[in-house]
Design a protein around this motif. Structure first.
Motif: not given
Length: 322
Positions: A58-60, A64-66, A280-281, A297-301
């Motif tokens: 989760l931290g990694w 990456l999302s930033l 899938v996205y 970013a998609v996964l965090i959302l």
């Protein structure tokens, strides 16, 4: 012959230079502390292991999302802040339709599975002849893997050689596109999910039914209540905590559905992204386009959506329990 006696007060006094009670050492203190907290000590290794498995990925992913990571996770990347989140949230062509499909898939599948699961659990609640064989048959879909289930139903719903269209042709109904149709693909995959995971809901609800006391139902029967009245006013209210647990467990799992969708429609959820959910996205952004920052970013959302859903259902369960 004289016998020398020691006064009683002198016998009760400890020898000089020695303490009256031995002070417990560090080993004894630790043993006592460990005995008082033994349940946490036994569970600590597993809790630490699971915590590392959750916190590090989760931290990694959050890191990456930033960044503008793309091409390779080892390639040099720059910190871009919340730019990836702004890009994703402004994507009205892929992201928001994927959110809608994810919620539609989860909501429709969950309602069907809970309703069918309750009906089947009520049928299996009372003992009958051949009960064990019926239970084994109902649980068979859980044995197969989702990929195998997807490939099986893909052949069954094939528009040219599929068994379903052949059966429809026998009764004069024209062939349907099913998985090939832009408007029918999502509904067909929902049916596959319902077919495979309804037995799981049946198990949870049946366990709840068998734990209920028969006295309220018998009292209502004595008062003249019919079967529907006993179910809606006696059985269902008593079963609500169990129903919410089933919704919570199955809902979280349905939100994360990926394998059956990818096995039936492939990359992008189909040519027109007809079954493209958030999973899938995000997979396509990562492994098809190597856009690791955007996919993270998609996964965090998506993770925030799951946490929010869990919180709402947990609050609902507490309210029902009270």
């Amino acid at each position: 012959m004289s016998v020398l006696t020691t006064p009683r007060s002198a016998q009760s006094q400890p020898p000089s230079g020695r303490k009256g009670a031995r002070t417990p050492g560090a080993r004894e203190k630790f043993s006592g502390w460990a005995n008082r907290h033994r349940k946490w000590l036994f569970a600590a290794p597993a809790m630490i292991f699971v915590g590392v498995l959750i916190v590090f990925p989760l931290g990694w992913t959050l890191y990456l999302s930033l960044t503008d990571s793309q091409g390779s996770v080892r390639a040099a990347s720059e910190f871009v802040g919340v730019q990836n989140y702004l890009t994703v949230l402004s994507d009205v062509e892929r992201f928001w339709p994927a959110v809608g499909r994810t919620l539609s898939f989860t909501g429709v599948a969950l309602v069907c599975e809970v309703v069918l699961g309750m009906c089947i659990a009520l049928l299996l609640w009372r003992p009958f002849r051949g009960e064990k064989w019926v239970r084994v048959a109902i649980l068979l879909p859980l044995v197969a893997t989702p990929v195998a289930v997807g490939m099986m139903w893909r052949l069954i719903f094939d528009p040219n050689i599929g068994f379903v269209n052949q059966l429809l042709g026998m009764v004069g109904i024209p062939a349907q596109p099913w998985l090939s149709g832009q408007d029918t693909a999502l509904g067909t995959t929902i049916f596959m999910d319902v077919w495979q995971w309804t037995p799981m809901v049946v198990l949870i609800l049946l366990a709840g039914l068998t734990s209920l006391s028969e006295e309220p139902d018998e009292a209502a029967r004595m008062d003249g209540a019919n079967a529907f009245q006993r179910f809606f006013f006696i059985t269902l209210p008593l079963m609500m905590p169990t129903v919410i647990v089933a919704i919570l467990l199955r809902g979280i799992d349905a939100l994360k559905t990926f394998d059956i969708l990818y096995a039936t429609k492939g990359k992008g959820g189909g040519s027109f992204h007809e079954v493209e959910t958030l999973n899938v996205y995000a997979y396509g952004l990562s492994f098809d386009y190597n856009q690791y920052g955007l996919s993270s970013a998609v996964l965090i959302l998506f993770f925030m959506i799951i946490i929010g859903s869990m919180w709402l259902l947990t609050m609902r369960k507490k309210a029902v329990s009270k």
